[in-house]
Scaffold this motif. Structure first.
Motif, short mmCIF file in Angstrom:
data_model
loop_
_atom_site.label_atom_id
_atom_site.label_comp_id
_atom_site.label_asym_id
_atom_site.label_seq_id
_atom_site.Cartn_x
_atom_site.Cartn_y
_atom_site.Cartn_z
N THR A 55 -4.15 13.63 -7.49
CA THR A 55 -3.69 12.25 -7.65
C THR A 55 -2.33 12.09 -6.99
O THR A 55 -1.46 12.93 -7.17
CB THR A 55 -3.59 11.90 -9.14
OG1 THR A 55 -4.87 12.08 -9.74
CG2 THR A 55 -3.15 10.46 -9.33
N CYS A 56 -2.19 11.03 -6.23
CA CYS A 56 -0.94 10.80 -5.51
C CYS A 56 0.24 10.74 -6.49
O CYS A 56 0.25 9.94 -7.41
CB CYS A 56 -1.04 9.50 -4.72
SG CYS A 56 0.49 9.09 -3.86
N PRO A 57 1.22 11.59 -6.29
CA PRO A 57 2.37 11.61 -7.20
C PRO A 57 3.31 10.43 -7.01
O PRO A 57 4.10 10.11 -7.89
CB PRO A 57 3.07 12.93 -6.84
CG PRO A 57 2.69 13.17 -5.42
CD PRO A 57 1.31 12.60 -5.23
N LYS A 58 3.20 9.76 -5.88
CA LYS A 58 4.11 8.66 -5.60
C LYS A 58 3.70 7.38 -6.31
O LYS A 58 4.51 6.69 -6.90
CB LYS A 58 4.20 8.42 -4.09
CG LYS A 58 5.18 7.36 -3.70
CD LYS A 58 5.84 7.70 -2.36
CE LYS A 58 6.99 6.75 -2.07
NZ LYS A 58 7.89 7.26 -1.06
N CYS A 59 2.41 7.09 -6.26
CA CYS A 59 1.92 5.86 -6.89
C CYS A 59 1.14 6.17 -8.16
O CYS A 59 0.66 5.27 -8.83
CB CYS A 59 1.05 5.08 -5.92
SG CYS A 59 -0.46 5.95 -5.43
N ASP A 60 1.03 7.43 -8.46
CA ASP A 60 0.34 7.87 -9.67
C ASP A 60 -1.12 7.42 -9.67
O ASP A 60 -1.68 7.08 -10.71
CB ASP A 60 1.08 7.35 -10.91
CG ASP A 60 0.86 8.26 -12.13
OD1 ASP A 60 0.49 9.43 -11.94
OD2 ASP A 60 1.06 7.78 -13.25
N THR A 65 0.84 -1.19 0.00
CA THR A 65 0.00 0.00 0.00
C THR A 65 0.88 1.25 0.00
O THR A 65 1.85 1.34 0.73
CB THR A 65 -0.88 0.02 1.26
OG1 THR A 65 -1.66 -1.17 1.28
CG2 THR A 65 -1.81 1.22 1.26
N CYS A 66 0.55 2.17 -0.86
CA CYS A 66 1.33 3.39 -0.97
C CYS A 66 1.35 4.11 0.37
O CYS A 66 0.31 4.37 0.97
CB CYS A 66 0.73 4.29 -2.03
SG CYS A 66 1.58 5.87 -2.18
N GLU A 67 2.54 4.41 0.83
CA GLU A 67 2.67 5.02 2.14
C GLU A 67 2.34 6.51 2.12
O GLU A 67 2.05 7.09 3.16
CB GLU A 67 4.08 4.79 2.69
CG GLU A 67 5.16 5.36 1.79
CD GLU A 67 6.54 4.88 2.21
OE1 GLU A 67 7.52 5.55 1.85
OE2 GLU A 67 6.64 3.85 2.90
N LYS A 68 2.36 7.08 0.97
CA LYS A 68 2.09 8.51 0.88
C LYS A 68 0.59 8.82 0.95
O LYS A 68 0.16 9.71 1.65
CB LYS A 68 2.69 9.10 -0.40
CG LYS A 68 2.58 10.61 -0.46
CD LYS A 68 3.42 11.19 -1.57
CE LYS A 68 3.36 12.71 -1.57
NZ LYS A 68 4.02 13.30 -0.40
N CYS A 69 -0.20 8.04 0.22
CA CYS A 69 -1.63 8.29 0.17
C CYS A 69 -2.40 7.29 1.04
O CYS A 69 -3.61 7.43 1.21
CB CYS A 69 -2.14 8.24 -1.26
SG CYS A 69 -1.92 6.64 -2.04
N GLY A 70 -1.69 6.31 1.58
CA GLY A 70 -2.34 5.34 2.45
C GLY A 70 -3.30 4.43 1.71
O GLY A 70 -4.22 3.86 2.28
ZN LIG Z 1 -0.05 6.92 -3.38
#
Ligand SMILES: [Zn+2]
Ligand SMILES: [Zn+2]
Length: 80
Positions: A43-48, A14-19
């Motif tokens: 939109t989360c830039p880490k997981c796009d 699970t993306c840690e930035k957007c949870g």
């Molecule tokens: Zn994310």
């Protein structure tokens, strides 16, 4: 090879930035007339927006080499 403990063999976590939501809320500090700040959901830039990211331990394979996990007992033993 053994199942990656980090992702449980899924190869992704699970993306840690957007949870796991795929979106993050940003606050733009901008003083325009009487509005001091506005919140935006982007939109989360880490997981796009995928809500997942590649597991950094197994790099998406879901398996790791035994010698890469420190908490795995080696049944063969190492007598020299
Ligand atoms: Zn994310
Ligand atoms: Zn993994």
């Amino acid at each position: 090879m053994t199942t990656c403990q980090q992702c449980g063999g899924q190869g992704k976590i699970t993306c840690e930035k957007c949870g796991g939501t795929g979106k993050v809320q940003i606050t733009e500090v901008e003083t325009v007339s009487d509005v001091s700040h506005t919140s935006n959901t982007i939109t989360c830039p880490k997981c796009d927006g995928e809500r997942w990211q590649l597991c950094h331990r197994c790099y998406g394979s879901g398996d790791v080499h035994d010698n890469e996990t420190s908490d795995v007992f080696d049944p063969e033993g190492r007598d020299t």
